[in-house]
Design a protein around this motif. Structure first.
Motif, short mmCIF file in Angstrom:
data_model
loop_
_atom_site.label_atom_id
_atom_site.label_comp_id
_atom_site.label_asym_id
_atom_site.label_seq_id
_atom_site.Cartn_x
_atom_site.Cartn_y
_atom_site.Cartn_z
N LEU A 46 0.69 -1.00 -0.17
CA LEU A 46 -0.36 0.11 0.25
C LEU A 46 0.58 1.47 0.07
O LEU A 46 0.54 2.29 -0.58
CB LEU A 46 -0.91 -0.18 1.48
CG LEU A 46 -2.05 -1.12 1.23
CD1 LEU A 46 -2.70 -1.32 2.36
CD2 LEU A 46 -2.75 -0.58 -0.18
N ILE A 47 1.76 1.34 0.96
CA ILE A 47 2.68 2.51 0.88
C ILE A 47 2.97 2.71 -0.59
O ILE A 47 3.90 3.65 -1.11
CB ILE A 47 3.57 2.34 2.20
CG1 ILE A 47 3.18 2.50 3.54
CG2 ILE A 47 4.99 3.57 1.18
CD1 ILE A 47 4.50 1.93 4.08
N GLU A 48 4.09 1.63 -1.18
CA GLU A 48 4.69 1.82 -2.68
C GLU A 48 3.34 2.54 -3.74
O GLU A 48 3.41 2.76 -4.08
CB GLU A 48 4.78 0.50 -3.26
CG GLU A 48 6.07 -0.09 -2.42
CD GLU A 48 6.67 -1.38 -2.66
OE1 GLU A 48 5.12 -2.59 -3.30
OE2 GLU A 48 7.31 -2.44 -1.86
N GLU A 49 2.47 1.69 -3.45
CA GLU A 49 0.93 2.02 -4.32
C GLU A 49 0.36 3.79 -4.09
O GLU A 49 0.58 4.42 -5.32
CB GLU A 49 0.09 1.13 -4.30
CG GLU A 49 0.24 -0.07 -4.95
CD GLU A 49 0.49 0.28 -6.09
OE1 GLU A 49 -0.62 0.61 -7.37
OE2 GLU A 49 1.45 -0.43 -6.72
N TYR A 50 0.76 4.75 -2.79
CA TYR A 50 0.51 5.44 -2.71
C TYR A 50 1.69 6.08 -3.32
O TYR A 50 1.80 7.37 -4.11
CB TYR A 50 -0.12 5.83 -1.39
CG TYR A 50 -1.41 5.67 -0.76
CD1 TYR A 50 -1.57 6.86 -1.03
CD2 TYR A 50 -1.36 4.06 -0.63
CE1 TYR A 50 -3.60 6.14 -1.05
CE2 TYR A 50 -3.20 4.19 0.13
CZ TYR A 50 -3.30 5.58 -0.03
OH TYR A 50 -5.27 5.00 -0.16
N CYS A 54 0.74 9.39 -5.82
CA CYS A 54 1.78 10.62 -6.18
C CYS A 54 2.68 10.93 -6.08
O CYS A 54 2.49 12.32 -7.00
CB CYS A 54 1.38 10.75 -4.48
SG CYS A 54 -0.16 10.65 -3.56
N GLY A 55 3.80 10.70 -6.34
CA GLY A 55 4.81 10.61 -6.93
C GLY A 55 4.79 10.67 -8.65
O GLY A 55 5.25 12.17 -9.23
N HIS A 56 3.41 10.88 -9.23
CA HIS A 56 3.07 10.66 -11.06
C HIS A 56 3.01 11.54 -10.54
O HIS A 56 1.69 11.50 -12.25
CB HIS A 56 3.66 9.03 -11.72
CG HIS A 56 4.39 8.24 -10.87
ND1 HIS A 56 4.90 7.12 -11.12
CD2 HIS A 56 5.89 8.88 -12.12
CE1 HIS A 56 6.05 6.73 -10.72
NE2 HIS A 56 6.29 7.64 -11.95
N ALA A 57 1.85 12.00 -9.94
CA ALA A 57 0.59 12.47 -9.86
C ALA A 57 -0.95 12.55 -10.86
O ALA A 57 -1.60 12.55 -11.24
CB ALA A 57 0.96 14.37 -10.53
N ASP A 58 -0.72 10.17 -10.67
CA ASP A 58 -1.97 9.54 -11.11
C ASP A 58 -3.69 9.99 -10.95
O ASP A 58 -4.13 10.04 -11.45
CB ASP A 58 -1.55 8.42 -11.25
CG ASP A 58 -0.61 7.71 -12.66
OD1 ASP A 58 -0.30 8.45 -12.96
OD2 ASP A 58 0.04 6.84 -11.66
N LEU A 59 -2.76 10.86 -9.79
CA LEU A 59 -4.30 10.91 -9.29
C LEU A 59 -5.19 12.35 -9.59
O LEU A 59 -6.62 12.43 -10.21
CB LEU A 59 -4.22 11.06 -7.40
CG LEU A 59 -4.23 10.18 -6.54
CD1 LEU A 59 -4.38 10.43 -5.33
CD2 LEU A 59 -5.01 8.86 -6.72
N LEU A 60 -4.32 13.47 -9.79
CA LEU A 60 -4.88 14.41 -10.65
C LEU A 60 -5.32 13.93 -12.32
O LEU A 60 -6.03 14.68 -12.18
CB LEU A 60 -3.89 15.43 -10.14
CG LEU A 60 -3.15 16.14 -9.18
CD1 LEU A 60 -2.00 16.83 -8.72
CD2 LEU A 60 -4.72 16.70 -8.57
#
Length: 67
Positions: A46-50, A54-60
């Motif tokens: 889960l930590i890796e996935e978050y 977040c690192g690639h701004a995929d959520l945005l």
């Protein structure tokens, strides 16, 4: 967005409660269809996935293009 965040918060509260009740993060899952996995491994995943999202701004991006 508010509904999605509320759903996420419910899941996080449930996860936090499970972790608080668990004495050993090495505890393995008890499912019969998959190989048992330690809770610690799930949490690290889960930590890796978050971090990845977040690192690639995929959520945005996902909110913009819907994919």
């Amino acid at each position: 967005v508010d509904r999605a965040f509320a759903g996420w918060q419910i899941e996080m509260d449930s996860t936090d409660a499970l972790i608080a009740e668990t004495e050993d993060l090495g505890m393995k899952s008890a499912g019969s269809t998959a190989e048992p996995i330690a809770l610690r491994e799930v949490l690290v995943h889960l930590i890796e996935e978050y971090a990845r999202h977040c690192g690639h701004a995929d959520l945005l991006r996902e909110r913009i293009d819907g994919r």
